[in-house]
Design an enzyme around this catalytic site. Sequence first.
Site, PDB file in Angstrom:
ATOM      1  N   THR A 127      12.226   6.960  62.525  1.00 40.47           N
ATOM      2  CA  THR A 127      11.057   6.110  62.352  1.00 40.47           C
ATOM      3  C   THR A 127      11.444   4.678  62.687  1.00 40.47           C
ATOM      4  O   THR A 127      12.512   4.205  62.288  1.00 40.47           O
ATOM      5  CB  THR A 127      10.506   6.174  60.915  1.00 40.47           C
ATOM      6  OG1 THR A 127      10.032   7.505  60.657  1.00 40.47           O
ATOM      7  CG2 THR A 127       9.344   5.200  60.720  1.00 40.47           C
TER       8      THR A 127
ATOM      9  N   PHE B 143      10.643   0.773  62.225  1.00 37.54           N
ATOM     10  CA  PHE B 143      10.002  -0.158  61.303  1.00 37.54           C
ATOM     11  C   PHE B 143      10.024  -1.563  61.894  1.00 37.54           C
ATOM     12  O   PHE B 143      11.029  -1.981  62.485  1.00 37.54           O
ATOM     13  CB  PHE B 143      10.736  -0.185  59.956  1.00 37.54           C
ATOM     14  CG  PHE B 143      10.738   1.129  59.218  1.00 37.54           C
ATOM     15  CD1 PHE B 143       9.806   1.393  58.223  1.00 37.54           C
ATOM     16  CD2 PHE B 143      11.686   2.102  59.515  1.00 37.54           C
ATOM     17  CE1 PHE B 143       9.814   2.593  57.537  1.00 37.54           C
ATOM     18  CE2 PHE B 143      11.697   3.316  58.833  1.00 37.54           C
ATOM     19  CZ  PHE B 143      10.758   3.558  57.839  1.00 37.54           C
TER      20      PHE B 143
END
Length: 285
Positions: free
Chosen positions: A183, A185
Site C-alpha cells: 500500500t 501512503f
Amino acid sequence: MKKATNDAAPQHIAIQGYEGSFHQEAARRFFGKQTVVIPCDTFRQVIQHTVSRHEASAGMMAIENSIAGSILPNYTLLQKHPVKIIGEVYLHIKQHLLANKGVKLEDIKEVQSHPMAILQCMEYLETQPQFKLMETEDTALSARHVAQRKSKYQAAIAGKLAAELYNLDILVPNIHTQKNNYTRFLVLKHEKEVEPVEGADKASLKFHTDHSRGSLAKALAIIADAGINLSKLQSMPIPGTEFMYSFYADMEFGDLNQLNKMLKKLEKATESVTLFGIYKNGKLS
C-alpha cells in the site's frame, strides 16, 4: 522537510483507523517510532485534522494498493483542501492470525477483521472451515476487541504492530494469499507549512486538456521529451461535465530545473495544472 529521526521530538500525525493499523505503521516508518497518532474514522477527518493544525502536524493517507488499485475519493480530497504531499511510504502489507496468549489454533471458532483483509487471506481461511468469519471496520480494531474480551475462541486478522500493541500472539504468520501486497501512503501537511524537501525527485500533479483530438498525447509527449518518467496516470471525471476527465500524474525526475522546465511547457499545452507536492520517492521495502 527532512525525514524525522527516532530521537527527534515526537510528532502528532492524523491517521485513518485505530492504533495498531497499517496507517500507524506507515507513520512510524516516516516520522519515527515515537510518533503519536491521532486516529480518525475517515480519510476526510485525516484531512480536516491536517488542515486545522490544532492537534496534528501532518496526516498519513493511503492512496493506492498494488492489488486493489487507487483509492479514487482520496484524489478528490487532495484537490479540495489546502494540503501538499511532502513524502510517501510504500508498506508491505502482511496479515497475521492473532490470538490471546496461550490460545491454540484448534481453539479458534471465530475470526474477525476488515472485509478487505478477510478477502486477502481467503485462500488460508478456506483451509479452516471451522472458522466463523466476522467483518469489522478495521484490522487493528479487531485485534483490540480480541484482546479486550480475553476470549480463547476468537482471533483477529491484523498486522504485527497490532499484535505488539495489544499483547497478542501471532498464531499463524503471513496468511495473506498475495505475498507482494503493498500500500502506498501519502504524507500530507498544510500548504502554508510546507518547506522544500531535500533530495526531492518525485512530483504529483493534476492537469486537464481541452479534450480536442491529440491533446492528451501532446501533454504526454511534453513529459516524455523532458526525460521525466511518468510513473502513474489516473483519470478522474470532472464534476459538472459530461464525460470529461482530468488526469492525476506521478512523475520521477532528476532535478528541479528539469521539472520546472517541463511544467512551464505543460501549462501552455493544457487548460490547467495543479501541483500537489514535490517530494522524495519512497522505496519498496
